[in-house]
Design a protein around this motif. Structure first.
Motif, PDB file in Angstrom:
ATOM      1  N   SER A 187      -6.557  12.121  12.202  1.00  0.00           N
ATOM      2  CA  SER A 187      -5.553  11.029  12.333  1.00  0.00           C
ATOM      3  C   SER A 187      -4.369  11.113  11.236  1.00  0.00           C
ATOM      4  O   SER A 187      -4.607  11.867  10.502  1.00  0.00           O
ATOM      5  CB  SER A 187      -6.512   9.580  11.909  1.00  0.00           C
ATOM      6  N   HIS A 188      -3.418  10.131  11.648  1.00  0.00           N
ATOM      7  CA  HIS A 188      -2.003  10.541  11.128  1.00  0.00           C
ATOM      8  C   HIS A 188      -1.461   9.169  10.752  1.00  0.00           C
ATOM      9  O   HIS A 188      -1.497   8.211  11.510  1.00  0.00           O
ATOM     10  CB  HIS A 188      -1.164  11.595  12.265  1.00  0.00           C
ATOM     11  N   ASP A 189      -0.838   9.078   9.588  1.00  0.00           N
ATOM     12  CA  ASP A 189      -0.353   7.795   9.104  1.00  0.00           C
ATOM     13  C   ASP A 189       0.913   7.925   8.171  1.00  0.00           C
ATOM     14  O   ASP A 189       1.147   8.947   7.939  1.00  0.00           O
ATOM     15  CB  ASP A 189      -1.522   7.160   8.384  1.00  0.00           C
ATOM     16  N   PHE A 190       1.375   6.862   7.733  1.00  0.00           N
ATOM     17  CA  PHE A 190       2.282   6.581   6.761  1.00  0.00           C
ATOM     18  C   PHE A 190       3.626   7.376   7.290  1.00  0.00           C
ATOM     19  O   PHE A 190       4.093   8.434   6.585  1.00  0.00           O
ATOM     20  CB  PHE A 190       1.936   7.173   5.587  1.00  0.00           C
ATOM     21  N   VAL A 191       4.416   7.019   8.186  1.00  0.00           N
ATOM     22  CA  VAL A 191       5.643   7.234   8.523  1.00  0.00           C
ATOM     23  C   VAL A 191       6.572   6.857   7.254  1.00  0.00           C
ATOM     24  O   VAL A 191       7.369   7.793   7.027  1.00  0.00           O
ATOM     25  CB  VAL A 191       6.161   6.488   9.655  1.00  0.00           C
ATOM     26  N   VAL A 192       6.363   5.654   6.512  1.00  0.00           N
ATOM     27  CA  VAL A 192       7.072   5.600   5.357  1.00  0.00           C
ATOM     28  C   VAL A 192       6.101   6.168   4.227  1.00  0.00           C
ATOM     29  O   VAL A 192       5.187   5.843   4.118  1.00  0.00           O
ATOM     30  CB  VAL A 192       7.182   4.081   5.120  1.00  0.00           C
ATOM     31  N   PRO A 193       6.870   7.263   3.410  1.00  0.00           N
ATOM     32  CA  PRO A 193       6.124   7.936   2.571  1.00  0.00           C
ATOM     33  C   PRO A 193       5.608   6.988   1.449  1.00  0.00           C
ATOM     34  O   PRO A 193       6.012   5.741   0.953  1.00  0.00           O
ATOM     35  CB  PRO A 193       7.264   8.683   1.857  1.00  0.00           C
ATOM     36  N   TYR A 194       4.596   7.549   0.560  1.00  0.00           N
ATOM     37  CA  TYR A 194       3.776   6.698  -0.511  1.00  0.00           C
ATOM     38  C   TYR A 194       4.921   6.169  -1.330  1.00  0.00           C
ATOM     39  O   TYR A 194       4.526   5.157  -1.961  1.00  0.00           O
ATOM     40  CB  TYR A 194       2.756   7.549  -1.072  1.00  0.00           C
ATOM     41  N   GLY A 195       5.976   7.018  -1.818  1.00  0.00           N
ATOM     42  CA  GLY A 195       6.894   6.681  -2.778  1.00  0.00           C
ATOM     43  C   GLY A 195       7.481   5.352  -2.598  1.00  0.00           C
ATOM     44  O   GLY A 195       7.631   4.505  -3.969  1.00  0.00           O
ATOM     45  N   VAL A 196       7.702   5.059  -1.517  1.00  0.00           N
ATOM     46  CA  VAL A 196       8.271   3.571  -1.165  1.00  0.00           C
ATOM     47  C   VAL A 196       7.439   2.476  -1.395  1.00  0.00           C
ATOM     48  O   VAL A 196       7.734   1.637  -2.244  1.00  0.00           O
ATOM     49  CB  VAL A 196       8.662   3.445   0.380  1.00  0.00           C
ATOM     50  N   TYR A 197       6.140   2.848  -1.235  1.00  0.00           N
ATOM     51  CA  TYR A 197       5.106   1.533  -1.226  1.00  0.00           C
ATOM     52  C   TYR A 197       4.849   1.292  -2.850  1.00  0.00           C
ATOM     53  O   TYR A 197       4.864   0.022  -3.259  1.00  0.00           O
ATOM     54  CB  TYR A 197       3.690   1.918  -0.624  1.00  0.00           C
ATOM     55  N   ARG A 198       4.919   2.318  -3.685  1.00  0.00           N
ATOM     56  CA  ARG A 198       4.455   2.065  -5.101  1.00  0.00           C
ATOM     57  C   ARG A 198       5.447   1.372  -5.696  1.00  0.00           C
ATOM     58  O   ARG A 198       5.477   0.876  -6.719  1.00  0.00           O
ATOM     59  CB  ARG A 198       4.259   3.663  -5.695  1.00  0.00           C
ATOM     60  N   LYS A 199       6.883   1.493  -5.090  1.00  0.00           N
ATOM     61  CA  LYS A 199       7.954   0.861  -5.892  1.00  0.00           C
ATOM     62  C   LYS A 199       8.246  -0.613  -5.776  1.00  0.00           C
ATOM     63  O   LYS A 199       9.232  -1.193  -6.245  1.00  0.00           O
ATOM     64  CB  LYS A 199       9.435   1.541  -5.724  1.00  0.00           C
ATOM     65  N   ILE A 200       7.427  -1.218  -4.760  1.00  0.00           N
ATOM     66  CA  ILE A 200       7.660  -2.649  -4.485  1.00  0.00           C
ATOM     67  C   ILE A 200       6.632  -3.322  -4.549  1.00  0.00           C
ATOM     68  O   ILE A 200       5.474  -2.867  -4.429  1.00  0.00           O
ATOM     69  CB  ILE A 200       8.121  -2.385  -2.841  1.00  0.00           C
ATOM     70  N   PRO A 201       6.646  -4.724  -4.479  1.00  0.00           N
ATOM     71  CA  PRO A 201       5.704  -5.574  -4.805  1.00  0.00           C
ATOM     72  C   PRO A 201       4.929  -5.979  -3.584  1.00  0.00           C
ATOM     73  O   PRO A 201       5.167  -5.456  -2.482  1.00  0.00           O
ATOM     74  CB  PRO A 201       6.431  -7.025  -4.796  1.00  0.00           C
ATOM     75  N   GLY A 202       3.568  -6.037  -3.590  1.00  0.00           N
ATOM     76  CA  GLY A 202       2.470  -6.151  -2.501  1.00  0.00           C
ATOM     77  C   GLY A 202       2.999  -6.870  -1.303  1.00  0.00           C
ATOM     78  O   GLY A 202       2.776  -6.351  -0.194  1.00  0.00           O
ATOM     79  N   ALA A 203       3.409  -8.115  -1.446  1.00  0.00           N
ATOM     80  CA  ALA A 203       3.797  -8.823  -0.327  1.00  0.00           C
ATOM     81  C   ALA A 203       5.053  -8.134   0.532  1.00  0.00           C
ATOM     82  O   ALA A 203       4.883  -8.140   1.706  1.00  0.00           O
ATOM     83  CB  ALA A 203       4.594 -10.114  -0.817  1.00  0.00           C
ATOM     84  N   ILE A 204       6.043  -7.570  -0.104  1.00  0.00           N
ATOM     85  CA  ILE A 204       6.901  -6.924   0.491  1.00  0.00           C
ATOM     86  C   ILE A 204       6.258  -5.743   1.297  1.00  0.00           C
ATOM     87  O   ILE A 204       6.670  -5.281   2.368  1.00  0.00           O
ATOM     88  CB  ILE A 204       8.054  -6.361  -0.266  1.00  0.00           C
ATOM     89  N   ALA A 205       5.259  -4.760   0.472  1.00  0.00           N
ATOM     90  CA  ALA A 205       4.812  -3.670   1.044  1.00  0.00           C
ATOM     91  C   ALA A 205       3.923  -4.006   2.093  1.00  0.00           C
ATOM     92  O   ALA A 205       3.955  -3.271   3.050  1.00  0.00           O
ATOM     93  CB  ALA A 205       3.891  -3.276  -0.180  1.00  0.00           C
ATOM     94  N   SER A 206       3.407  -5.143   2.290  1.00  0.00           N
ATOM     95  CA  SER A 206       2.334  -5.554   3.417  1.00  0.00           C
ATOM     96  C   SER A 206       3.394  -5.775   4.777  1.00  0.00           C
ATOM     97  O   SER A 206       2.981  -5.317   5.831  1.00  0.00           O
ATOM     98  CB  SER A 206       1.758  -6.803   3.252  1.00  0.00           C
ATOM     99  N   ASP A 207       4.413  -6.180   4.411  1.00  0.00           N
ATOM    100  CA  ASP A 207       5.639  -6.505   5.582  1.00  0.00           C
ATOM    101  C   ASP A 207       5.979  -5.271   6.110  1.00  0.00           C
ATOM    102  O   ASP A 207       5.911  -4.895   7.469  1.00  0.00           O
ATOM    103  CB  ASP A 207       6.608  -7.271   5.292  1.00  0.00           C
ATOM    104  N   ILE A 208       6.265  -4.253   5.360  1.00  0.00           N
ATOM    105  CA  ILE A 208       6.617  -2.818   5.532  1.00  0.00           C
ATOM    106  C   ILE A 208       5.435  -2.225   6.288  1.00  0.00           C
ATOM    107  O   ILE A 208       5.808  -1.269   7.067  1.00  0.00           O
ATOM    108  CB  ILE A 208       7.286  -1.928   4.248  1.00  0.00           C
TER     109      ILE A 208
END
Length: 249
Positions: A187-208
């Protein structure tokens, strides 16, 4: 500081989970644990080896579900964190944490029901040797992830040059074949790389993440995924090998 040297530093171990799996990183943690559980389940009663177990995120999760786990890592500081986490979760009697080299595993052939490694192969200097050792000590299953060369991870590597190794599908197929394994599922995942998620609040990360998942479910998104999960099988043992494996237990 390059990948392995950075990873072994004491201060990195102390802050590893809080920096990577808080805020939007919680989504990464859930997805990775889900990938491991999907691949290895049911785990109750299984003997499982985790390579590069780090702070024990996955080892503890599996032990909580009834697995007997050995976690191996090159960092004493990471193992200390893992032991503390296992104690707090009440599963210390189901986990053994060992300092060791994944290229020379101190276990007999066919010793574990499953062997897996997460976030390991991007730092592996001899990936073929490591995967061959994982295959040797497993009598059923080998599961691992890779960071991909045709993805946004390329940009991340350029911005943060830690010596991470990126893999093509052909690279993985050669590794799996060379280790005497057969690829069962992927299986393949995360078009948006990990580093982006780690830098933003959870609510915004959920939308992304919602957009990321929607794109990732397309053929184009799958091709651009920055992470792949590979589930490989060990060929069935012949009668003599089964007997040797039973004696080793």
């Amino acid at each position: 500081m390059k990948g392995k040297e950075w990873y072994k530093a004491d201060d990195v171990a102390e802050e590893y989970d809080s920096k990577r799996f808080s805020r939007g990183g919680r989504l990464i943690d859930r997805r990775e644990k889900g990938a491991v559980l999907d691949a290895l389940s049911p785990v109750d009663g299984k003997r499982v080896l985790e390579i590069a177990c780090g702070t024990g995120r996955f080892s503890v999760t599996l032990a909580e579900r009834g697995a007997d786990v050995v976690g191996l890592d090159i960092s004493r500081a990471m193992l200390t964190q893992g032991r503390q986490k296992a104690h707090e979760a009440g599963v210390a009697d189901h986990i053994s944490f060992l300092l060791g080299d994944a290229a020379r595993l101190p276990f007999p052939d066919n010793y574990f029901d499953a062997v897996f490694a997460m976030r390991f192969f991007h730092l592996a200097d001899t990936p073929a040797k490591f995967l061959a050792e994982m295959a040797r000590v497993s009598k059923g299953q080998v599961f691992f992830d890779t960071f991909n060369d045709f993805s946004t991870r390329v940009v991340y590597n350029w911005l943060l040059p830690m010596g991470s190794h990126l893999y093509s599908r052909e690279d993985v197929e050669r590794l799996v074949e060379g280790a005497g394994l057969s690829l069962a599922t992927e299986s393949h995942d995360f078009v948006v790389p990990y580093g982006v998620y780690r830098k933003i609040p959870g609510a915004i990360a959920s939308d992304i993440r919602s957009v990321d998942t929607a794109v990732g479910d397309t053929s184009v998104g799958e091709r651009l995924a920055s992470v792949s999960y590979w589930n490989a099988e060990v060929p069935e043992l012949d009668g003599e090998a089964v007997e040797r494996a039973s004696e080793a237990e």
